[in-house]
Design a protein around this motif. Structure first.
Motif, PDB file in Angstrom:
ATOM      1  N   ARG A 145       9.904 -16.841  26.236  1.00  0.00           N
ATOM      2  CA  ARG A 145      10.566 -17.348  25.034  1.00  0.00           C
ATOM      3  C   ARG A 145      10.265 -18.825  24.797  1.00  0.00           C
ATOM      4  O   ARG A 145      10.023 -19.243  23.666  1.00  0.00           O
ATOM      5  CB  ARG A 145      12.081 -17.146  25.159  1.00  0.00           C
ATOM      6  N   ALA A 146      10.270 -19.623  25.856  1.00  0.00           N
ATOM      7  CA  ALA A 146      10.034 -21.055  25.689  1.00  0.00           C
ATOM      8  C   ALA A 146       8.625 -21.317  25.155  1.00  0.00           C
ATOM      9  O   ALA A 146       8.421 -22.171  24.291  1.00  0.00           O
ATOM     10  CB  ALA A 146      10.248 -21.788  27.003  1.00  0.00           C
ATOM     11  N   PHE A 147       7.649 -20.571  25.664  1.00  0.00           N
ATOM     12  CA  PHE A 147       6.273 -20.714  25.168  1.00  0.00           C
ATOM     13  C   PHE A 147       6.209 -20.380  23.691  1.00  0.00           C
ATOM     14  O   PHE A 147       5.608 -21.109  22.891  1.00  0.00           O
ATOM     15  CB  PHE A 147       5.327 -19.799  25.951  1.00  0.00           C
ATOM     16  N   ARG A 148       6.824 -19.289  23.292  1.00  0.00           N
ATOM     17  CA  ARG A 148       6.801 -18.866  21.902  1.00  0.00           C
ATOM     18  C   ARG A 148       7.498 -19.889  21.010  1.00  0.00           C
ATOM     19  O   ARG A 148       7.014 -20.213  19.920  1.00  0.00           O
ATOM     20  CB  ARG A 148       7.441 -17.489  21.790  1.00  0.00           C
ATOM     21  N   TYR A 149       8.615 -20.390  21.466  1.00  0.00           N
ATOM     22  CA  TYR A 149       9.353 -21.394  20.691  1.00  0.00           C
ATOM     23  C   TYR A 149       8.488 -22.617  20.426  1.00  0.00           C
ATOM     24  O   TYR A 149       8.326 -23.058  19.286  1.00  0.00           O
ATOM     25  CB  TYR A 149      10.617 -21.792  21.448  1.00  0.00           C
ATOM     26  N   HIS A 150       7.910 -23.174  21.478  1.00  0.00           N
ATOM     27  CA  HIS A 150       7.151 -24.413  21.324  1.00  0.00           C
ATOM     28  C   HIS A 150       5.832 -24.184  20.584  1.00  0.00           C
ATOM     29  O   HIS A 150       5.362 -25.079  19.871  1.00  0.00           O
ATOM     30  CB  HIS A 150       6.905 -25.040  22.692  1.00  0.00           C
ATOM     31  N   THR A 151       5.234 -23.011  20.742  1.00  0.00           N
ATOM     32  CA  THR A 151       4.004 -22.717  20.022  1.00  0.00           C
ATOM     33  C   THR A 151       4.264 -22.605  18.525  1.00  0.00           C
ATOM     34  O   THR A 151       3.534 -23.176  17.701  1.00  0.00           O
ATOM     35  CB  THR A 151       3.371 -21.415  20.545  1.00  0.00           C
TER      36      THR A 151
END
Length: 272
Positions: free
Chosen positions: A126-132
């Motif tokens: 989720r964190a990767f998707r959020y920041h991307t």
């Protein structure tokens, strides 16, 4: 690393992903970056990354395409100074609606909804998707049936500035400004590769990315398998709970509730 694709999303990035595969390159696209390197990318985006970080991340990788790599093409080239850089371009007036259509397809697809809800791996990244997504959005959102979270003026401005910066800053002897409509010849000449004995590919035509991933990507198939298994368990637990209440005499219409629960889940994720 042999080549860094610096082209913005929807300038032929999925076609170039297929091109690199045909040429025998080990390519990391958006799915591979999220699946294998999610923690590393969160660190790079939120805290910064060193050339050594990138060298470790892409050890054994020949090429990179799409998000988030095109935002960090300069840092990647610092880590891999011998790599060549390709800037894929597309006419802005055809690029903009294509980008919006792609974004909305990802956000509104039932497959996307399904795996977002039930795939443990997607929960984990989720964190990767959020920041991307934040990289290209003035309002960070997950792909959950939201309309494009930015206006046309902002998006067109971002596209122009990205392309201009790459053309100004990339080493001229390492840069190819390229349109996928040009086919194999200029690309293979630039990369020093033989022209393959097959037609030049055209992927993600009409923003059909979800269908393409579902059929071809082992990572996407894994997300779907996980989601099917978890949703099955959720449904089974719900049915068992309702039946237990019915058997205990607490629900006069227990079987109706079971039927409604199963129908609701089935119709939501697999509409007629």
């Amino acid at each position: 690393m042999k080549v860094i694709l610096a082209g913005f999303s929807k300038t032929g990035t999925k076609t170039m992903c297929e091109v690199f595969s045909i040429l025998g390159y080990n390519n990391y696209d958006a799915l591979e970056n999220g699946y294998y390197l999610h923690d590393e990318w969160v660190k790079v985006i939120t805290k910064g990354g060193t050339p050594e970080d990138f060298r470790q991340m892409y050890k054994g990788v020949d090429s990179v395409t799409d998000m988030p790599c095109y935002f960090f093409w300069e840092q990647l080239h610092e880590a891999f100074p011998d790599a060549k850089i390709i800037l894929t371009l597309r006419d802005e007036d055809s690029w903009y609606p294509s980008f919006v259509k792609q974004w909305n397809e990802l956000n509104r697809s039932y497959v996307t909804w399904f795996i977002n809800a039930f795939s443990p791996t997607l929960w984990k990244i989720r964190a990767f998707r959020y920041h991307t997504y934040k990289l290209v959005s003035d309002v960070a959102r997950y792909p959950c049936n939201q309309k494009t979270p930015f206006g046309e003026t902002l998006l067109r401005k971002m596209y122009r500035e990205h392309n201009t910066y790459v053309m100004q800053k990339a080493p001229k002897d390492k840069l190819l400004v390229y349109k996928v409509s040009e086919g194999w010849e200029p690309l293979c000449k630039f990369l020093g590769e033989e022209i393959p004995d097959q037609p030049f590919p055209h992927k993600n035509k009409g923003a059909s990315l979800v269908n393409q991933w579902t059929k071809q990507s082992e990572i996407m198939k894994r997300f779907i398998y996980e989601a099917v298994a978890v949703s099955g368990m959720v449904t089974a637990l719900g049915v068992a709970a309702v039946y237990k209440l019915y058997a205990a005499g607490h629900l006069e219409n227990g079987w109706n509730l079971i039927s409604q629960h199963v129908s609701m889940v089935t119709n939501y994720f697999f509409p007629a």
